[in-house]
Scaffold this motif. Structure first.
Motif, PDB file in Angstrom:
ATOM      1  N   ALA A 197       7.638   3.835   2.811  1.00  0.00           N
ATOM      2  CA  ALA A 197       7.592   2.667   1.938  1.00  0.00           C
ATOM      3  C   ALA A 197       6.942   3.018   0.610  1.00  0.00           C
ATOM      4  O   ALA A 197       5.789   3.459   0.570  1.00  0.00           O
ATOM      5  N   LYS A 208      14.191  -0.700  10.480  1.00  0.00           N
ATOM      6  CA  LYS A 208      13.349  -1.806  10.034  1.00  0.00           C
ATOM      7  C   LYS A 208      12.142  -1.975  10.942  1.00  0.00           C
ATOM      8  O   LYS A 208      11.014  -2.168  10.466  1.00  0.00           O
ATOM      9  N   TYR A 267       8.178  -1.598   9.668  1.00  0.00           N
ATOM     10  CA  TYR A 267       7.156  -2.631   9.848  1.00  0.00           C
ATOM     11  C   TYR A 267       5.974  -2.103  10.660  1.00  0.00           C
ATOM     12  O   TYR A 267       4.807  -2.372  10.350  1.00  0.00           O
ATOM     13  N   LEU A 326       4.361  -6.782   6.896  1.00  0.00           N
ATOM     14  CA  LEU A 326       5.410  -6.934   5.890  1.00  0.00           C
ATOM     15  C   LEU A 326       6.027  -8.328   5.884  1.00  0.00           C
ATOM     16  O   LEU A 326       6.850  -8.641   5.015  1.00  0.00           O
ATOM     17  N   VAL A 383       4.465 -10.126   0.150  1.00  0.00           N
ATOM     18  CA  VAL A 383       5.620  -9.224   0.074  1.00  0.00           C
ATOM     19  C   VAL A 383       6.816 -10.005  -0.468  1.00  0.00           C
ATOM     20  O   VAL A 383       7.318 -10.930   0.161  1.00  0.00           O
ATOM     21  N   ILE A 418      11.940  -6.278   0.273  1.00  0.00           N
ATOM     22  CA  ILE A 418      11.995  -4.974   0.953  1.00  0.00           C
ATOM     23  C   ILE A 418      13.442  -4.514   0.888  1.00  0.00           C
ATOM     24  O   ILE A 418      14.322  -5.152   1.475  1.00  0.00           O
ATOM     25  N   TYR A 452      12.111   3.057   1.361  1.00  0.00           N
ATOM     26  CA  TYR A 452      12.257   1.637   1.044  1.00  0.00           C
ATOM     27  C   TYR A 452      11.330   1.283  -0.112  1.00  0.00           C
ATOM     28  O   TYR A 452      10.200   1.785  -0.188  1.00  0.00           O
ATOM     29  N   VAL A 473       9.101  -1.607  -1.467  1.00  0.00           N
ATOM     30  CA  VAL A 473       8.440  -2.842  -1.025  1.00  0.00           C
ATOM     31  C   VAL A 473       7.682  -3.412  -2.212  1.00  0.00           C
ATOM     32  O   VAL A 473       6.695  -2.827  -2.668  1.00  0.00           O
TER      33      VAL A 473
END
Length: 417
Positions: free
Chosen positions: A7, A45, A49, A60, A65, A68, A89, A91
């Motif tokens: 992330a 995913k 997380y 998340l 947030v 994402i 990813y 974020v």
């Protein structure tokens, strides 16, 4: 190949970076984004997380947030023994979270593009290409796809530390390694360290790549074939001198080629000698015998990096044996580098490492092994019996190297009794 998730957490014009613990097996001491492996049964995913919650204490699903989104995919090249298909990813958060770090994270930093490159340009951080690429793309939120690098037709090259380039030509080394690192210090007027391509095709590729750096000298850390093969041809090609210890020169001429240095300017390198400069700091030569009597390393005056050659390896293990090997000197050389405490160390097989933890670990492991060898020797066991006990599952092609190391341990043990 394992999958991993990472992330890149963004707040306004800054990304959140972590400095990884020096004790980790994968990219120790590197500046990176937070993430980790995808566990069995997880989708991407779910893994993302879980990892962010485990490593930072951030949920998340929290209201801070904002989004994402997938950002890029990178696959670790084959010269790194730890290979992953990594899914990055982006974020985006609307305020800086209060993170709770776990043991894998040494430090966390919020950095803008300018702040990141200030640290990198000063040689203060070590990182990997995908992190630099995504830092450069901080204003490009679209999915970037695969971060492709052509390692099939060209020699792989990494600049994980500013103006210190690691080239990975194939070499005639022994398993499990298949490449010996060739280092280039400086973008031009460069010092080339241990160029050793395995054949004419690899030589041609390496020569073309090195020409871009306008080399001014070649430095050989020691005399073993996988560090010196065809380095003399490159010296002739570029009309530049070769530096090495006197011991290395004599062993090359005796063992490999009596005419190796013909038509070449050879210059002696020795402990404390100034070799050149890197980022405005002097480069010094440091003697580290043990694996080879004439082995030398290079370190800058601020101790931001050290090219430690075959003092340790991250692929395979260092052999100490034959007439050039000395286990007592090998132990002392490791202790010497630990006391110098360079921020980054570069071995000749594998990638650079943040800190000297790997050297401490190697020294501890060697001393423990020597303790076992001593106990078996005092029981009256032969070298072959000791070999069978300590290296029970060793591949046949590596047995001769293990025997050399055991013999070197025994030489040391006998002098201490």
């Amino acid at each position: 190949m394992r999958k991993s998730v990472v992330a890149a957490i963004q707040f306004e014009d800054q990304l959140f970076y972590i400095k990884r613990s020096e004790k980790l097996s994968v990219f120790p001491g590197y500046l990176s984004f937070v993430g980790g492996k995808v566990d069995r049964g997880e989708n991407l995913k779910e893994a993302l997380y879980r990892e962010i919650h485990e490593e930072l204490g951030l949920n998340l699903n929290d209201s801070i947030v904002e989004s994402i989104e997938p950002w890029a995919i990178a696959i670790t090249p084959d010269f790194n023994p730890y290979r992953f298909e990594t899914h990055f990813y982006r974020v985006v958060v609307n305020k800086r979270p209060d993170f709770i770090f776990n043991g894998e994270i040494k430090e966390g930093l919020w950095l803008s593009h300018k702040e990141f490159y200030k640290l990198f340009d000063q040689g203060e951080i070590i990182t990997i290409p995908p992190i630099k690429i995504l830092t450069d793309k901080i204003n490009s939120p679209e999915f970037l796809g695969h971060l492709e690098i052509d390692f099939d037709n060209e020699i792989p090259i990494l600049e994980s530390l500013k103006n210190l380039f690691v080239l990975f030509p194939r070499s005639n080394t022994f398993p499990p390694a298949s490449r010996t690192n060739c280092f280039v210090i400086g973008k031009e007027d460069s010092i080339i360290v241990d160029p050793s391509p395995c054949d004419e095709n690899e030589y041609g590729k390496l020569k073309r790549l090195l020409a871009q750096f306008k080399p001014r000298s070649i430095f050989l850390t020691h005399h073993h074939r996988d560090h010196i093969e065809k380095a003399n041809l490159l010296a002739k090609e570029f009309n530049i001198p070769i530096y090495s210890s006197l011991d290395t020169k004599e062993r090359i001429e005796k063992r490999w080629n009596a005419n190796y240095f013909d038509e070449i300017t050879w210059k002696e390198a020795f402990e404390g000698m100034k070799l050149g400069e890197w980022l405005g700091e002097e480069l010094h030569v440091v003697a580290v015998p043990g694996h080879d009597e004439g082995q030398l390393m290079i370190m800058d005056s601020k101790k931001r990096f050290a090219i430690v050659s075959d003092l340790i390896q991250t692929i395979g293990t260092v052999v100490v044996g034959d007439e050039e090997g000395d286990m007592t000197k090998y132990f002392l050389s490791m202790e010497k580098v630990i006391s110098l405490n360079p921020k980054v160390i570069f071995p000749s097989h594998g990638i650079g490492l943040g800190g000297v933890w790997k050297i401490k670990q190697t020294l501890s492991h060697r001393k423990q092994r020597e303790k076992v060898i001593k106990e078996l020797y005092l029981e009256g066991r032969s070298e072959d019996e000791i070999l069978a006990i300590i290296y029970a599952d060793l591949p046949k092609e590596l047995i001769k190297y293990a025997k050399k190391t055991i013999s070197c341990h025994l030489d040391r043990i006998k002098t201490l009794l």
